[in-house]
Design a protein around this motif. Structure first.
Motif, mmCIF file in Angstrom:
data_model
loop_
_atom_site.group_PDB
_atom_site.id
_atom_site.type_symbol
_atom_site.label_atom_id
_atom_site.label_comp_id
_atom_site.label_asym_id
_atom_site.label_seq_id
_atom_site.Cartn_x
_atom_site.Cartn_y
_atom_site.Cartn_z
ATOM 1 N N LYS A 3 0.857 -1.192 0.000
ATOM 2 C CA LYS A 3 0.000 0.000 0.000
ATOM 3 C C LYS A 3 0.885 1.230 0.000
ATOM 4 O O LYS A 3 1.751 1.389 0.872
ATOM 5 C CB LYS A 3 -0.911 0.003 1.224
ATOM 6 C CG LYS A 3 -1.917 1.144 1.219
ATOM 7 C CD LYS A 3 -2.892 1.033 2.377
ATOM 8 C CE LYS A 3 -3.922 2.152 2.329
ATOM 9 N NZ LYS A 3 -4.894 2.046 3.455
ATOM 10 N N TYR A 4 0.683 2.083 -1.005
ATOM 11 C CA TYR A 4 1.485 3.294 -1.148
ATOM 12 C C TYR A 4 0.599 4.444 -1.568
ATOM 13 O O TYR A 4 -0.160 4.345 -2.539
ATOM 14 C CB TYR A 4 2.589 3.078 -2.186
ATOM 15 C CG TYR A 4 3.332 4.336 -2.562
ATOM 16 C CD1 TYR A 4 4.175 4.961 -1.650
ATOM 17 C CD2 TYR A 4 3.170 4.905 -3.824
ATOM 18 C CE1 TYR A 4 4.845 6.123 -1.990
ATOM 19 C CE2 TYR A 4 3.843 6.062 -4.179
ATOM 20 C CZ TYR A 4 4.680 6.669 -3.253
ATOM 21 O OH TYR A 4 5.341 7.818 -3.597
ATOM 22 N N ASN A 5 0.668 5.526 -0.792
ATOM 23 C CA ASN A 5 -0.057 6.743 -1.144
ATOM 24 C C ASN A 5 -1.554 6.488 -1.330
ATOM 25 O O ASN A 5 -2.188 7.024 -2.238
ATOM 26 C CB ASN A 5 0.545 7.333 -2.416
ATOM 27 C CG ASN A 5 0.508 8.855 -2.421
ATOM 28 O OD1 ASN A 5 0.293 9.468 -1.386
ATOM 29 N ND2 ASN A 5 0.731 9.439 -3.583
ATOM 30 N N GLY A 6 -2.115 5.608 -0.486
ATOM 31 C CA GLY A 6 -3.552 5.327 -0.520
ATOM 32 C C GLY A 6 -3.986 4.277 -1.522
ATOM 33 O O GLY A 6 -5.164 3.940 -1.609
ATOM 34 N N SER A 7 -3.056 3.726 -2.289
ATOM 35 C CA SER A 7 -3.390 2.737 -3.310
ATOM 36 C C SER A 7 -2.748 1.394 -2.972
ATOM 37 O O SER A 7 -1.574 1.340 -2.595
ATOM 38 C CB SER A 7 -2.894 3.215 -4.680
ATOM 39 O OG SER A 7 -3.157 2.254 -5.680
ATOM 40 N N SER A 8 -3.516 0.298 -3.111
ATOM 41 C CA SER A 8 -3.015 -1.046 -2.806
ATOM 42 C C SER A 8 -2.738 -1.819 -4.077
ATOM 43 O O SER A 8 -3.508 -1.744 -5.046
ATOM 44 C CB SER A 8 -4.033 -1.814 -1.954
ATOM 45 O OG SER A 8 -4.163 -1.222 -0.684
ATOM 46 N N THR A 9 -1.642 -2.591 -4.061
ATOM 47 C CA THR A 9 -1.261 -3.420 -5.207
ATOM 48 C C THR A 9 -1.024 -4.835 -4.741
ATOM 49 O O THR A 9 -0.226 -5.071 -3.819
ATOM 50 C CB THR A 9 0.040 -2.886 -5.858
ATOM 51 O OG1 THR A 9 -0.151 -1.525 -6.246
ATOM 52 C CG2 THR A 9 0.422 -3.728 -7.063
#
Length: 200
Positions: A124-130
């Motif tokens: 999770k980075y900058n509010g986005s999950s991968t």
């Protein structure tokens, strides 16, 4: 999936075989405070997660008990890898702790082995999950546990446990004739509540 089904069958078999003994079943849930440890784990930060599941407490004597468990556990850590913010790596496991308890009128000390099966991994980075490819990670995590708490055969309880691992969480990477192995392992403290049913 086959390993998880085998583990469920093993837990059910242990519980069934112990019906004639002093056995209680229970639920447990709580918070996990996790990080990465190891020679290559510098710079990671702790994160909070959740764990919860079921257990069977099998009395061997008045002082000793065996407690197999089946838990969903969140682990991982936060890495300040990018200028825009931290990257939180979350690992999702089905853990099977095999805890041996030393009891003293409800107060217990525990230790034993544990095996974990990786379900999923995500960053999770900058509010986005991968979602991450599971093939890059060791899907079986071998470790140990130690802890203490208060738990009766019937009713509520509380405990604090440490989970350490022997297995590096990432797979070795081979480039040409050279193999690289990141020496990074899971490390987690778990604070939890329990509720036991059916003990004598």
């Amino acid at each position: 999936m086959k390993k998880t089904l085998f583990t469920l069958a093993l837990l059910a078999g242990l519980t069934g075989a112990a019906q004639a003994q002093n056995v209680s079943l229970g639920l447990k849930a709580g918070a996990t405070y996790s990080n990465f440890v190891g020679a290559d784990a510098a710079g990671y930060k702790d994160i909070f997660g959740f764990h919860g599941g079921v257990f069977a407490n099998i009395g061997i004597t008045d002082m000793f008990a065996f407690q197999p468990e089946l838990l969903y556990s969140q682990k991982g850590a936060k890495s300040p890898a990018l200028a825009g913010g931290d990257v939180t790596r979350r690992l999702h496991y089905i853990d099977v702790p095999l805890a041996f308890h030393v009891n003293a009128d409800g107060l217990f000390f525990e230790a034993g082995p544990q095996v974990g099966f990786l379900l999923a991994a995500q960053d999770k980075y900058n509010g986005s999950s991968t979602a991450l490819d599971r093939s890059n990670f060791n899907t079986i995590d071998l470790g140990y546990l130690a802890g203490l708490g208060y738990q009766r055969k019937t009713g509520p309880g509380i405990g604090l446990r440490y989970n350490g691992e022997f297995t590096n969480y990432r797979q070795a990477l081979t480039v040409g004739s050279t193999t690289f192995q990141s020496r990074i392992r899971n490390s987690a403290f778990q604070l939890y509540l329990t509720y036991s049913f059916g003990g004598r």
